[in-house]
Design a protein around this motif. Structure first.
Motif, PDB file in Angstrom:
ATOM      1  N   LEU A 110      -2.620  -7.228 -12.669  1.00  0.00           N
ATOM      2  CA  LEU A 110      -3.434  -6.199 -13.211  1.00  0.00           C
ATOM      3  C   LEU A 110      -3.119  -5.035 -12.630  1.00  0.00           C
ATOM      4  CD1 LEU A 110      -4.491  -5.331 -15.933  1.00  0.00           C
ATOM      5  CD2 LEU A 110      -6.824  -5.672 -15.139  1.00  0.00           C
ATOM      6  N   ALA A 111      -3.538  -4.722 -11.199  1.00  0.00           N
ATOM      7  CA  ALA A 111      -3.430  -3.818 -10.343  1.00  0.00           C
ATOM      8  C   ALA A 111      -1.906  -3.265 -10.224  1.00  0.00           C
ATOM      9  CB  ALA A 111      -4.042  -4.150  -8.926  1.00  0.00           C
ATOM     10  N   ALA A 112      -1.052  -4.293 -10.232  1.00  0.00           N
ATOM     11  CA  ALA A 112       0.374  -3.744 -10.122  1.00  0.00           C
ATOM     12  C   ALA A 112       0.826  -3.358 -11.674  1.00  0.00           C
ATOM     13  CB  ALA A 112       1.343  -5.025  -9.862  1.00  0.00           C
ATOM     14  N   ASP A 113       0.263  -3.877 -12.637  1.00  0.00           N
ATOM     15  CA  ASP A 113       0.522  -3.258 -13.779  1.00  0.00           C
ATOM     16  C   ASP A 113       0.127  -1.602 -14.116  1.00  0.00           C
ATOM     17  OD1 ASP A 113       1.960  -5.732 -14.487  1.00  0.00           O
ATOM     18  OD2 ASP A 113       0.161  -6.515 -15.750  1.00  0.00           O
ATOM     19  N   MET A 114      -0.914  -1.364 -13.485  1.00  0.00           N
ATOM     20  CA  MET A 114      -1.574  -0.331 -13.641  1.00  0.00           C
ATOM     21  C   MET A 114      -0.759   0.677 -12.522  1.00  0.00           C
ATOM     22  SD  MET A 114      -5.499  -1.267 -14.129  1.00  0.00           S
ATOM     23  CE  MET A 114      -6.265   0.282 -13.819  1.00  0.00           C
ATOM     24  N   GLY A 115       0.122   0.168 -11.629  1.00  0.00           N
ATOM     25  CA  GLY A 115       0.698   1.103 -10.686  1.00  0.00           C
ATOM     26  C   GLY A 115       0.193   1.312  -9.512  1.00  0.00           C
ATOM     27  N   LEU A 116      -0.979   0.455  -9.133  1.00  0.00           N
ATOM     28  CA  LEU A 116      -1.711   0.438  -7.784  1.00  0.00           C
ATOM     29  C   LEU A 116      -1.164  -0.456  -6.914  1.00  0.00           C
ATOM     30  CD1 LEU A 116      -5.569   0.099  -9.343  1.00  0.00           C
ATOM     31  CD2 LEU A 116      -4.276   2.174  -8.766  1.00  0.00           C
ATOM     32  N   ALA A 117       0.166  -1.054  -7.033  1.00  0.00           N
ATOM     33  CA  ALA A 117       0.611  -1.888  -6.137  1.00  0.00           C
ATOM     34  C   ALA A 117       2.246  -1.200  -5.481  1.00  0.00           C
ATOM     35  CB  ALA A 117       0.796  -3.058  -6.264  1.00  0.00           C
ATOM     36  N   ARG A 118       2.177   0.380  -5.951  1.00  0.00           N
ATOM     37  CA  ARG A 118       3.637   0.965  -5.538  1.00  0.00           C
ATOM     38  C   ARG A 118       3.648   1.492  -4.248  1.00  0.00           C
ATOM     39  NH1 ARG A 118       4.287   5.186 -10.547  1.00  0.00           N
ATOM     40  NH2 ARG A 118       2.562   4.260 -11.397  1.00  0.00           N
ATOM     41  N   ARG A 119       2.414   1.669  -3.688  1.00  0.00           N
ATOM     42  CA  ARG A 119       2.232   2.292  -2.215  1.00  0.00           C
ATOM     43  C   ARG A 119       1.653   1.276  -1.621  1.00  0.00           C
ATOM     44  NH1 ARG A 119       5.211   6.682  -2.496  1.00  0.00           N
ATOM     45  NH2 ARG A 119       4.753   8.249  -4.169  1.00  0.00           N
ATOM     46  N   LEU A 120       1.731   1.099  -0.290  1.00  0.00           N
ATOM     47  CA  LEU A 120       1.256   0.331   0.689  1.00  0.00           C
ATOM     48  C   LEU A 120      -0.111   0.499   0.776  1.00  0.00           C
ATOM     49  CD1 LEU A 120       1.716  -1.983   2.689  1.00  0.00           C
ATOM     50  CD2 LEU A 120       2.129  -0.484   4.464  1.00  0.00           C
ATOM     51  N   VAL A 121      -1.016   1.432   1.007  1.00  0.00           N
ATOM     52  CA  VAL A 121      -2.256   1.400   1.272  1.00  0.00           C
ATOM     53  C   VAL A 121      -3.193   1.092   0.065  1.00  0.00           C
ATOM     54  CG1 VAL A 121      -4.158   3.119   1.761  1.00  0.00           C
ATOM     55  CG2 VAL A 121      -2.255   2.884   3.191  1.00  0.00           C
ATOM     56  N   PRO A 122      -2.725   1.799  -1.230  1.00  0.00           N
ATOM     57  CA  PRO A 122      -3.475   1.291  -2.268  1.00  0.00           C
ATOM     58  C   PRO A 122      -3.168  -0.202  -2.653  1.00  0.00           C
ATOM     59  CG  PRO A 122      -2.472   3.266  -2.665  1.00  0.00           C
ATOM     60  CD  PRO A 122      -1.950   2.798  -1.465  1.00  0.00           C
ATOM     61  N   ALA A 123      -2.122  -0.672  -2.393  1.00  0.00           N
ATOM     62  CA  ALA A 123      -1.779  -2.074  -2.786  1.00  0.00           C
ATOM     63  C   ALA A 123      -2.797  -3.186  -1.765  1.00  0.00           C
ATOM     64  CB  ALA A 123      -0.186  -2.474  -2.522  1.00  0.00           C
ATOM     65  N   ALA A 124      -2.663  -2.679  -0.277  1.00  0.00           N
ATOM     66  CA  ALA A 124      -3.555  -3.475   0.451  1.00  0.00           C
ATOM     67  C   ALA A 124      -4.920  -3.304   0.041  1.00  0.00           C
ATOM     68  CB  ALA A 124      -3.105  -2.870   1.880  1.00  0.00           C
ATOM     69  N   LEU A 125      -5.642  -2.242  -0.240  1.00  0.00           N
ATOM     70  CA  LEU A 125      -6.837  -2.129  -0.565  1.00  0.00           C
ATOM     71  C   LEU A 125      -7.089  -3.218  -1.767  1.00  0.00           C
ATOM     72  CD1 LEU A 125      -7.514   1.631   0.013  1.00  0.00           C
ATOM     73  CD2 LEU A 125      -8.529  -0.501   1.302  1.00  0.00           C
ATOM     74  N   CYS A 126      -6.366  -2.787  -2.740  1.00  0.00           N
ATOM     75  CA  CYS A 126      -6.402  -3.755  -4.262  1.00  0.00           C
ATOM     76  C   CYS A 126      -6.211  -5.382  -3.742  1.00  0.00           C
ATOM     77  CB  CYS A 126      -5.602  -3.460  -5.272  1.00  0.00           C
ATOM     78  SG  CYS A 126      -5.729  -1.988  -6.113  1.00  0.00           S
ATOM     79  N   ALA A 127      -5.360  -5.721  -2.971  1.00  0.00           N
ATOM     80  CA  ALA A 127      -5.155  -7.037  -2.639  1.00  0.00           C
ATOM     81  C   ALA A 127      -6.551  -7.434  -1.691  1.00  0.00           C
ATOM     82  CB  ALA A 127      -3.938  -7.369  -1.762  1.00  0.00           C
ATOM     83  N   ALA A 128      -7.135  -6.635  -0.841  1.00  0.00           N
ATOM     84  CA  ALA A 128      -8.273  -7.100  -0.243  1.00  0.00           C
ATOM     85  C   ALA A 128      -9.336  -7.178  -0.904  1.00  0.00           C
ATOM     86  CB  ALA A 128      -8.524  -6.044   1.066  1.00  0.00           C
ATOM     87  N   ALA A 129      -9.538  -6.166  -1.939  1.00  0.00           N
ATOM     88  CA  ALA A 129     -10.789  -6.529  -2.899  1.00  0.00           C
ATOM     89  C   ALA A 129     -10.603  -7.585  -3.851  1.00  0.00           C
ATOM     90  CB  ALA A 129     -10.757  -5.337  -3.879  1.00  0.00           C
ATOM     91  N   ILE A 130      -9.218  -7.858  -4.053  1.00  0.00           N
ATOM     92  CA  ILE A 130      -9.207  -8.989  -5.056  1.00  0.00           C
ATOM     93  C   ILE A 130      -9.653 -10.296  -3.994  1.00  0.00           C
ATOM     94  CG2 ILE A 130      -7.578 -10.209  -6.321  1.00  0.00           C
ATOM     95  CD1 ILE A 130      -6.547  -7.645  -6.941  1.00  0.00           C
ATOM     96  N   SER A 131      -9.210 -10.376  -2.669  1.00  0.00           N
ATOM     97  CA  SER A 131      -9.446 -11.449  -2.041  1.00  0.00           C
ATOM     98  C   SER A 131     -11.000 -11.844  -1.880  1.00  0.00           C
ATOM     99  CB  SER A 131      -8.653 -11.167  -0.549  1.00  0.00           C
ATOM    100  OG  SER A 131      -7.405 -11.367  -0.892  1.00  0.00           O
ATOM    101  N   LEU A 132     -11.689 -10.541  -1.706  1.00  0.00           N
ATOM    102  CA  LEU A 132     -13.166 -10.799  -1.680  1.00  0.00           C
ATOM    103  C   LEU A 132     -13.696 -11.445  -3.042  1.00  0.00           C
ATOM    104  CD1 LEU A 132     -14.331  -7.508   0.277  1.00  0.00           C
ATOM    105  CD2 LEU A 132     -14.332  -9.973   0.959  1.00  0.00           C
TER     106      LEU A 132
END
Length: 188
Positions: A110-132
């Motif tokens: 969903l984060a990728a579908d919303m465009g949040l995984a296009r750049r490294l920092v937002p993608a890493a922050l999303c991945a970290a939050a999802i991991s939590l």
């Protein structure tokens, strides 16, 4: 082409057969990553890295379906879970994490579908939050089914894994963003 258009592109370029192949490939990637593990009863493995990569690469729907396929493979007796486990793991101490992977892949997609995984920092922050967020179902299972206390959950199921999960979140973002950039350059 950006990550968030993956599902639409798949539908145009091969439909159901291609989507099924991607789902199967994603499930096999997760299964392979699960075999790189250490520890017991909650092993530290590369499953979370693979689930994040699959979710961010395939999108919410196909990413979640890849995890459902992975769980089905284990339920059928295939040794796809960490330490070569199969169906018994679906009722063992890590069951909450295994079932939580479906939501993890969906949210990463969903984060990728919303465009949040296009750049490294937002993608890493999303991945970290999802991991939590994975710790919700992951800790609920041993608390409710096995009667584990908060100190036991913290010491055995969470604290030892936080740093590794943060590193895996950054690696997943690097893999997906780097792969997307490389594909973009190759295409045009």
């Amino acid at each position: 082409m950006t990550i968030e258009t993956t599902q639409r592109r798949i539908a145009r370029q091969g439909g159901a057969v291609r989507a099924a192949g991607l789902v199967l490939g994603g499930s096999l990637l997760i299964a392979a990553a699960a075999q790189v593990s250490v520890g017991w009863p909650v092993p530290m493995s590369l499953q979370t890295l693979a689930v994040l990569v699959v979710g961010m690469s395939l999108g919410a729907r196909l990413g979640a379906l890849a995890v459902v396929a992975y769980l089905a493979e284990g339920a059928m007796g295939l040794p796809v879970f960490a330490n070569g486990m199969s169906a018994p793991a679906l009722a063992g101490p890590t069951a909450g994490f295994l079932f939580g992977f479906v939501g993890m892949a969906y949210l990463a997609g969903l984060a990728a579908d919303m465009g949040l995984a296009r750049r490294l920092v937002p993608a890493a922050l999303c991945a970290a939050a999802i991991s939590l967020l994975l710790y919700g179902p992951g800790l609920a299972w041993p608390a409710l089914v096995m009667g584990k206390t908060l100190p036991e959950l913290w010491g055995g199921w969470m604290a030892p894994f936080l740093l590794g999960d943060a590193i895996k979140a950054v690696l997943a973002a690097m893999i997906v963003c780097g792969g997307s950039a490389l594909l973009g350059r190759l295409r045009g």
